[in-house]
Write an enzyme that holds these catalytic residues in place. Structure first.
Site, PDB file in Angstrom:
ATOM      1  N   ALA B  36      10.444  -2.292  81.519  1.00 47.62           N
ATOM      2  CA  ALA B  36       9.091  -2.664  81.838  1.00 47.62           C
ATOM      3  C   ALA B  36       8.380  -1.738  82.855  1.00 47.62           C
ATOM      4  O   ALA B  36       8.990  -1.552  83.987  1.00 47.62           O
ATOM      5  CB  ALA B  36       9.104  -4.043  82.007  1.00 47.62           C
ATOM      6  N   ASP B  37       7.265  -1.363  82.572  1.00 44.26           N
ATOM      7  CA  ASP B  37       6.395  -0.535  83.678  1.00 44.26           C
ATOM      8  C   ASP B  37       5.434  -1.344  84.376  1.00 44.26           C
ATOM      9  O   ASP B  37       5.146  -2.745  83.933  1.00 44.26           O
ATOM     10  CB  ASP B  37       5.974   0.505  83.062  1.00 44.26           C
ATOM     11  CG  ASP B  37       4.749   0.500  82.075  1.00 44.26           C
ATOM     12  OD1 ASP B  37       4.107  -0.948  81.970  1.00 44.26           O
ATOM     13  OD2 ASP B  37       4.543   1.299  81.569  1.00 44.26           O
ATOM     14  N   SER B  38       4.747  -1.113  85.262  1.00 39.88           N
ATOM     15  CA  SER B  38       3.679  -1.812  86.106  1.00 39.88           C
ATOM     16  C   SER B  38       2.887  -2.555  85.181  1.00 39.88           C
ATOM     17  O   SER B  38       2.422  -3.764  85.491  1.00 39.88           O
ATOM     18  CB  SER B  38       3.212  -1.137  87.352  1.00 39.88           C
ATOM     19  OG  SER B  38       2.318  -0.030  86.641  1.00 39.88           O
ATOM     20  N   ASP B  40       3.181  -3.254  82.205  1.00 38.57           N
ATOM     21  CA  ASP B  40       3.767  -4.637  81.391  1.00 38.57           C
ATOM     22  C   ASP B  40       3.746  -5.771  82.105  1.00 38.57           C
ATOM     23  O   ASP B  40       3.837  -6.851  81.771  1.00 38.57           O
ATOM     24  CB  ASP B  40       5.266  -3.907  80.937  1.00 38.57           C
ATOM     25  CG  ASP B  40       5.181  -2.968  79.942  1.00 38.57           C
ATOM     26  OD1 ASP B  40       4.425  -3.002  79.032  1.00 38.57           O
ATOM     27  OD2 ASP B  40       6.097  -1.955  79.929  1.00 38.57           O
TER      28      ASP B  40
END
Lengths: 400, 78
Positions: B36-38, B40
């Site tokens: 998960a990125d920021s 997400d």
């Protein structure tokens, strides 16, 4: 395709081969189904792309993070890349020029409902990267790992043709060895359809019949197409299959009206002449015209007048595949470029579906009733967009 | 940690992050384990706010790296 002219004469660019094609259309996904669709009757009802499954190209999380127009862009581009075989370009000399009319309208529209119902704190953090019109080109480049120019052209219904022309010129100029040219549209939302309906651009009968005396508007459609455009020598060195070459392109503006074409199709005629000049061809050398032919009263008349001015009457055989495909807006020019490439490859001109009753004001040789066998020769492909944008391509069989 | 509350939390994570349910465990790290990125995480927080009818301030998210930490933050607001 020329790079310019000097007092000594024209400066020719490198030759531009078409080595791969991919397509997502309402009459078929993939080249084979698309071609069969072009030779068949028009699909009934709304011209949406049925049976498109984004998870054939995206993981489940990624599929939720890209608008449908980007899903189409990637699907078409990756089919084209697969079709082209092992291109293995220098990534710094490989680019993407992709068109769209409006970009991620479905995403924007959905989130505007969220804004009304739940307030600004619930707006998706992904809305901007989903709706921006360059998302298609950007996603195609990321997935290919191509680092050359990556740009989006948004000239409404002329965008797909402009993108293929601009992509070809990047190869001709020597800046790139390979460029993915294409266009995509997925704007059949409630808002998009209502807007076209209220400007009375759509057929009230719900039938696309380009150049027919009874035509009364276009059928809005969605879809995408992509072409791998490659330096001809690069393509030959790797033993690529070469479908055709792009030998000319041009772009002009009517500078007349935001939606109506210039009287007599004057801007369109100039664009056709410039495309022929770019290809160093006389009008007599053109063997077929793939028309914009939207089925609106004004467009088809203006285009026919422009064709008559440049080519005389009846002129070369004309077809508009929009009788089958409807009008996929920013994707249309690219879809039609693929149709031209296939017409050359298969030595058949697809018919203009819906055309039955000739319009006395349009004395052209319209191909209808069934496909016409022909000896492939250079083809002119036209696109004209709201805003007065005109785009033309000349695509030819490779003879030497 | 009540089962029903965690189930609801986990359902949000599965839906937003599109990860298998069995990977959403207290020790799982959002970045390394759940990819998960920021952005997400912003979307996940929105989903949790909606599901639990709570408000999470951006400042409260600093230092939250695991599923367990995020669950504690949410459950403390219930």
């Amino acid at each position: 395709m020329l790079l310019g002219t000097t007092p000594e004469g024209p400066v020719r660019g490198r030759r531009v081969a078409v080595t791969g094609v991919g397509i997502v259309s309402c009459c078929g996904i993939g080249v084979d189904d698309f071609w069969d669709g072009l030779l068949g009757p028009a699909p009934e009802g709304e011209h949406r792309v049925a049976g498109f499954d984004p998870t054939n190209w995206f993981g489940p999380k990624e599929a939720r993070r890209v608008d449908r127009f980007t899903q189409f862009s990637v699907a078409a581009a990756e089919m084209a890349r697969d079709d082209a075989g092992e291109i293995s370009p220098d990534p710094d000399r490989a680019g993407v020029i992709f068109a769209t009319g409006v970009g991620g309208l479905e995403s924007l529209e959905g989130q505007s409902v969220v804004l009304q119902q739940k307030g600004p704190n619930r707006i998706s953090p992904f809305l901007i990267p989903m709706m921006m019109p360059n998302a298609g080109a950007a996603t195609v480049s990321m997935r290919a790992g191509w680092h050359g120019p990556c740009e989006t052209i948004t000239t409404a219904c002329a965008a797909g043709t402009h993108a293929v022309g601009a992509a070809a010129r990047l190869v001709a100029s020597g800046r790139c060895d390979v460029v993915m040219g294409g266009g995509s549209e997925a704007a059949m939302t409630a808002l998009g359809i209502a807007a076209f309906t209220n400007m009375t651009a759509l057929s009230s009968e719900g039938i696309s019949r380009p150049f027919d005396a009874r035509r009364d508007g276009f059928i809005v459609a969605e879809g995408a197409a992509a072409l791998v455009l490659e330096d001809l020598d690069h393509a030959r060195r790797r033993g690529a299959r070469i479908y055709a070459e792009v030998i000319g392109a041009a772009s002009t503006a009517d500078a007349h009206h935001i939606t109506a074409p210039a009287p007599g199709g004057s801007g369109a005629a100039t664009c056709m002449e410039l495309a022929l000049a770019d290809a160093e061809l006389a009008p007599e050398a053109v063997g077929h015209i793939n028309a914009h032919g939207t089925s609106t009263p004004l467009n088809d008349l203006a285009e026919a007048q422009a064709i008559a001015k440049v080519f005389g009457t009846p002129g070369p055989p004309v077809t508009s595949i929009k009788g089958v495909t409807g009008h996929a807006l920013g994707g249309a020019g690219a879809i039609e470029a693929v149709s031209v490439v296939l017409s050359i490859d298969k030595e058949l001109i697809p018919p203009t579906a819906g055309y039955e009753e000739p319009d006395p004001e349009i004395p052209l040789d319209v191909v209808y009733g069934g496909p016409r066998r022909w000896e492939p020769a250079p083809v002119l492909s036209n696109s004209f967009g709201f805003g007065g944008h005109n785009g033309c391509l000349v695509i030819a069989p490779v003879r030497d | 940690m009540t089962d029903a509350t965690f189930d609801k939390f986990r359902a949000c994570a599965v839906e937003v992050l599109q990860v298998p349910q069995d990977k959403v465990v207290p020790d799982a790290r959002f970045g390394d384990d759940l990819d998960a990125d920021s952005l997400d995480l912003v979307e996940l927080v929105m989903a949790l706010e909606e599901a639990f009818d709570i408000t999470v301030e951006e400042s409260e998210l600093e230092g939250i790296e695991t599923v367990g930490q995020a669950y504690d933050l949410v459950s403390a607001k219930l």
